[in-house]
Design a protein around this motif. Structure first.
Motif, mmCIF file in Angstrom:
data_model
loop_
_atom_site.group_PDB
_atom_site.id
_atom_site.type_symbol
_atom_site.label_atom_id
_atom_site.label_comp_id
_atom_site.label_asym_id
_atom_site.label_seq_id
_atom_site.Cartn_x
_atom_site.Cartn_y
_atom_site.Cartn_z
ATOM 1 N N LYS A 1 -29.182 6.155 11.102
ATOM 2 C CA LYS A 1 -30.070 6.670 12.148
ATOM 3 C C LYS A 1 -31.421 5.956 12.110
ATOM 4 O O LYS A 1 -32.042 5.750 13.151
ATOM 5 C CB LYS A 1 -30.251 8.178 12.001
ATOM 6 N N GLN A 2 -31.853 5.584 10.900
ATOM 7 C CA GLN A 2 -33.116 4.841 10.793
ATOM 8 C C GLN A 2 -33.029 3.518 11.549
ATOM 9 O O GLN A 2 -33.973 3.126 12.230
ATOM 10 C CB GLN A 2 -33.436 4.541 9.319
ATOM 11 N N MET A 3 -31.903 2.840 11.445
ATOM 12 C CA MET A 3 -31.731 1.565 12.144
ATOM 13 C C MET A 3 -31.759 1.779 13.652
ATOM 14 O O MET A 3 -32.381 1.002 14.384
ATOM 15 C CB MET A 3 -30.426 0.893 11.711
ATOM 16 N N ALA A 4 -31.098 2.838 14.119
ATOM 17 C CA ALA A 4 -31.114 3.133 15.554
ATOM 18 C C ALA A 4 -32.522 3.480 16.014
ATOM 19 O O ALA A 4 -32.958 3.050 17.098
ATOM 20 C CB ALA A 4 -30.147 4.278 15.866
ATOM 21 N N ASP A 5 -33.234 4.259 15.182
ATOM 22 C CA ASP A 5 -34.624 4.605 15.511
ATOM 23 C C ASP A 5 -35.483 3.344 15.586
ATOM 24 O O ASP A 5 -36.314 3.203 16.483
ATOM 25 C CB ASP A 5 -35.204 5.567 14.471
ATOM 26 N N SER A 6 -35.287 2.424 14.657
ATOM 27 C CA SER A 6 -36.058 1.176 14.645
ATOM 28 C C SER A 6 -35.806 0.361 15.904
ATOM 29 O O SER A 6 -36.730 -0.236 16.470
ATOM 30 C CB SER A 6 -35.705 0.348 13.405
ATOM 31 N N THR A 7 -34.562 0.347 16.339
ATOM 32 C CA THR A 7 -34.218 -0.376 17.563
ATOM 33 C C THR A 7 -34.925 0.237 18.763
ATOM 34 O O THR A 7 -35.487 -0.474 19.604
ATOM 35 C CB THR A 7 -32.692 -0.372 17.779
ATOM 36 N N ARG A 8 -34.890 1.561 18.854
ATOM 37 C CA ARG A 8 -35.581 2.242 19.963
ATOM 38 C C ARG A 8 -37.087 2.001 19.896
ATOM 39 O O ARG A 8 -37.729 1.763 20.924
ATOM 40 C CB ARG A 8 -35.282 3.746 19.947
ATOM 41 N N ILE A 9 -37.639 2.049 18.690
ATOM 42 C CA ILE A 9 -39.077 1.813 18.522
ATOM 43 C C ILE A 9 -39.438 0.408 19.019
ATOM 44 O O ILE A 9 -40.416 0.221 19.749
ATOM 45 C CB ILE A 9 -39.501 2.021 17.051
ATOM 46 N N GLY A 10 -38.644 -0.578 18.646
ATOM 47 C CA GLY A 10 -38.896 -1.958 19.096
ATOM 48 C C GLY A 10 -38.830 -2.097 20.606
ATOM 49 O O GLY A 10 -39.666 -2.772 21.217
ATOM 50 N N ALA A 11 -37.849 -1.431 21.205
ATOM 51 C CA ALA A 11 -37.711 -1.498 22.664
ATOM 52 C C ALA A 11 -38.906 -0.852 23.355
ATOM 53 O O ALA A 11 -39.435 -1.384 24.348
ATOM 54 C CB ALA A 11 -36.415 -0.823 23.101
ATOM 55 N N VAL A 12 -39.352 0.281 22.837
ATOM 56 C CA VAL A 12 -40.493 0.979 23.442
ATOM 57 C C VAL A 12 -41.770 0.160 23.249
ATOM 58 O O VAL A 12 -42.595 0.058 24.163
ATOM 59 C CB VAL A 12 -40.635 2.411 22.869
ATOM 60 N N GLN A 13 -41.925 -0.455 22.072
ATOM 61 C CA GLN A 13 -43.109 -1.291 21.838
ATOM 62 C C GLN A 13 -43.132 -2.481 22.807
ATOM 63 O O GLN A 13 -44.190 -2.858 23.314
ATOM 64 C CB GLN A 13 -43.138 -1.786 20.392
ATOM 65 N N THR A 14 -41.975 -3.040 23.074
ATOM 66 C CA THR A 14 -41.886 -4.141 24.050
ATOM 67 C C THR A 14 -42.276 -3.652 25.437
ATOM 68 O O THR A 14 -43.035 -4.314 26.160
ATOM 69 C CB THR A 14 -40.464 -4.729 24.060
ATOM 70 N N ALA A 15 -41.762 -2.486 25.810
ATOM 71 C CA ALA A 15 -42.091 -1.919 27.132
ATOM 72 C C ALA A 15 -43.591 -1.641 27.236
ATOM 73 O O ALA A 15 -44.200 -1.889 28.285
ATOM 74 C CB ALA A 15 -41.296 -0.637 27.363
ATOM 75 N N ILE A 16 -44.174 -1.141 26.170
ATOM 76 C CA ILE A 16 -45.617 -0.874 26.174
ATOM 77 C C ILE A 16 -46.390 -2.177 26.366
ATOM 78 O O ILE A 16 -47.341 -2.242 27.157
ATOM 79 C CB ILE A 16 -46.044 -0.147 24.879
ATOM 80 N N GLY A 17 -45.989 -3.222 25.662
ATOM 81 C CA GLY A 17 -46.654 -4.523 25.815
ATOM 82 C C GLY A 17 -46.580 -5.043 27.233
ATOM 83 O O GLY A 17 -47.567 -5.552 27.780
ATOM 84 N N GLU A 18 -45.399 -4.881 27.855
ATOM 85 C CA GLU A 18 -45.238 -5.336 29.241
ATOM 86 C C GLU A 18 -46.121 -4.527 30.188
ATOM 87 O O GLU A 18 -46.742 -5.080 31.096
ATOM 88 C CB GLU A 18 -43.774 -5.205 29.662
#
Length: 119
Positions: free
Chosen positions: A72-89
């Motif tokens: 679940k930590q790996m899945a959470d990390s993936t979601r966190i990365g995607a959200v951080q990318t969206a925030i940057g955009e």
């Protein structure tokens, strides 16, 4: 004589139309500014939503770490990365919208000055 009359008529028409054209430019600039403000507001709402999602995902990852749930930590990390990318955009988009607003405000100031000079 006809050429002089035509020239005077043309000059008078330009002088008559110039203030109306300048007023249209000012109105158009005001509409552009309102559209820019609306876009920035939309960007801010989207950024808040993404930041809230990021906080929830980070909390979920922390809880999974405490519970030693690596999958679940790996899945959470993936979601966190995607959200951080969206925030940057979205931050980049907001920056562009702010620059556009500054440009439109400058145009409004110039068009108002031109309108005053043409009266």
């Amino acid at each position: 004589m006809t050429k002089i009359f035509t020239l005077l008529t043309t000059v008078a028409a330009i002088a008559f139309v110039s203030p109306a054209f300048a007023d249209n430019e000012v109105q158009s600039d005001k509409q552009d500014i309102q559209a820019d403000i609306n876009a920035i507001h939309k960007d801010n709402v989207a950024l808040k939503k993404d930041r809230d999602t990021l906080a929830r995902d980070r909390a979920a990852k922390a809880a999974d770490k405490v519970n030693d749930n690596n999958g679940k930590q790996m899945a959470d990390s993936t979601r966190i990365g995607a959200v951080q990318t969206a925030i940057g955009e979205k931050e980049a988009e907001r920056k562009v919208d702010r620059e556009k607003l500054a440009h439109d405000q400058k145009e409004l100031t110039e068009d108002r000055a031109n309108a005053e000079n043409n009266r």
